[in-house]
Design a protein around this motif. Sequence first.
Motif, short mmCIF file in Angstrom:
data_model
loop_
_atom_site.label_atom_id
_atom_site.label_comp_id
_atom_site.label_asym_id
_atom_site.label_seq_id
_atom_site.Cartn_x
_atom_site.Cartn_y
_atom_site.Cartn_z
N MET A 1 0.84 -1.19 0.00
CA MET A 1 0.00 0.00 0.00
C MET A 1 0.88 1.25 0.00
SD MET A 1 -2.87 1.13 2.75
CE MET A 1 -2.40 2.62 3.56
N LYS A 2 0.57 2.18 -0.87
CA LYS A 2 1.31 3.43 -0.93
C LYS A 2 0.87 4.33 0.23
CE LYS A 2 0.15 4.70 -5.08
NZ LYS A 2 0.09 5.32 -6.40
N VAL A 3 1.82 4.98 0.88
CA VAL A 3 1.51 5.86 2.01
C VAL A 3 1.63 7.32 1.59
CG1 VAL A 3 2.20 6.54 4.34
CG2 VAL A 3 2.24 4.14 3.68
N ARG A 4 2.78 7.73 1.08
CA ARG A 4 2.95 9.09 0.57
C ARG A 4 4.15 9.10 -0.34
NH1 ARG A 4 4.56 9.10 5.46
NH2 ARG A 4 2.49 9.57 6.28
N GLY A 5 4.09 9.97 -1.32
CA GLY A 5 5.22 10.06 -2.25
C GLY A 5 4.85 10.86 -3.49
N PHE A 6 5.71 10.75 -4.48
CA PHE A 6 5.55 11.48 -5.73
C PHE A 6 5.56 10.52 -6.91
CE2 PHE A 6 7.60 14.38 -2.74
CZ PHE A 6 6.81 15.51 -2.85
N GLU A 7 4.85 10.89 -7.95
CA GLU A 7 4.83 10.15 -9.21
C GLU A 7 4.87 11.15 -10.35
OE1 GLU A 7 1.80 6.60 -7.70
OE2 GLU A 7 1.08 8.12 -9.09
N TRP A 8 5.25 10.67 -11.51
CA TRP A 8 5.20 11.53 -12.69
C TRP A 8 3.77 11.64 -13.19
CZ3 TRP A 8 9.53 8.07 -12.68
CH2 TRP A 8 10.76 8.71 -12.62
N VAL A 9 3.40 12.81 -13.66
CA VAL A 9 2.15 12.99 -14.38
C VAL A 9 2.35 12.33 -15.74
CG1 VAL A 9 0.60 14.71 -15.40
CG2 VAL A 9 1.63 15.14 -13.16
N THR A 10 1.31 11.72 -16.29
CA THR A 10 1.40 11.00 -17.55
C THR A 10 2.14 11.81 -18.61
OG1 THR A 10 -0.67 9.86 -17.06
CG2 THR A 10 0.07 9.86 -19.37
N ALA A 54 1.49 14.30 -6.20
CA ALA A 54 1.80 13.75 -4.89
C ALA A 54 0.62 12.96 -4.36
CB ALA A 54 2.14 14.88 -3.91
N TYR A 55 0.91 11.82 -3.76
CA TYR A 55 -0.12 11.05 -3.08
C TYR A 55 0.21 11.02 -1.59
CZ TYR A 55 3.29 7.22 -3.39
OH TYR A 55 4.43 6.45 -3.30
N MET A 56 -0.85 10.97 -0.78
CA MET A 56 -0.69 11.01 0.68
C MET A 56 -1.95 10.48 1.33
SD MET A 56 -1.08 15.14 0.79
CE MET A 56 -0.61 15.28 -0.93
N GLN A 57 -1.92 10.34 2.64
CA GLN A 57 -3.07 9.89 3.41
C GLN A 57 -4.14 11.00 3.46
OE1 GLN A 57 -3.04 6.50 4.56
NE2 GLN A 57 -1.42 6.77 3.05
N ALA A 58 -5.37 10.62 3.74
CA ALA A 58 -6.49 11.57 3.72
C ALA A 58 -6.34 12.69 4.73
CB ALA A 58 -7.81 10.82 3.97
N ASP A 59 -5.60 12.47 5.82
CA ASP A 59 -5.43 13.51 6.84
C ASP A 59 -4.08 14.21 6.72
OD1 ASP A 59 -3.85 11.38 7.69
OD2 ASP A 59 -4.44 11.56 9.80
N GLU A 60 -3.54 14.26 5.51
CA GLU A 60 -2.26 14.91 5.25
C GLU A 60 -2.41 15.96 4.15
OE1 GLU A 60 0.60 11.14 6.42
OE2 GLU A 60 0.43 11.69 4.31
N VAL A 61 -1.44 16.85 4.10
CA VAL A 61 -1.40 17.90 3.10
C VAL A 61 0.06 18.08 2.69
CG1 VAL A 61 -1.19 19.73 4.85
CG2 VAL A 61 -2.12 20.28 2.59
#
Length: 151
Positions: A1-10, A54-61
């Motif tokens: 499961m991914k927690v937080r991080g960065f990915e490239w936009v398509t 960026a992806y992260m948990q629902a209670d993060e910014v």
Amino acid sequence: MKVRGFEWVTGWQQRGAILPQRKTAASAGYDLAAAEGAVIPPQAMVMVPTGVKAYMQADEVLMIHIRSSLAVKRQLVLMNSVGVVDADYYNNEDNEGHIFIALWNRGTQPVVIEAGERIAQGIFQKYLTVDGDMAGDGAARQGGFGSTGKA
């Protein structure tokens, strides 16, 4: 499961976008780089693409701050002082969650930003909500940049 991080936009990995990294063990921020070059005229604002999301948990910014060297040496500031990337901005249907950096040139000369130049830093943070907050019961985000102000 991914927690937080960065990915490239398509499509942006092939265009040379750089995934953010911390540069030292004690650095709080992940350096965000310009995915394309830009010229920022005096007293004007330019939205500089990073090519990342960026992806992260629902209670993060993800809080976006200007790199101090750009502010001090080149008279650039973030247009909105501090950027806020909400967890539900990730993979939104409007722009896939692409993070843009809104740079304002306070100086009297144009400022050139090179592709690959580090322009901002992102810091992940947890946040708190108030008793009775019902925002989580509402509709999902429908758009990209600035979409939560459309209601």
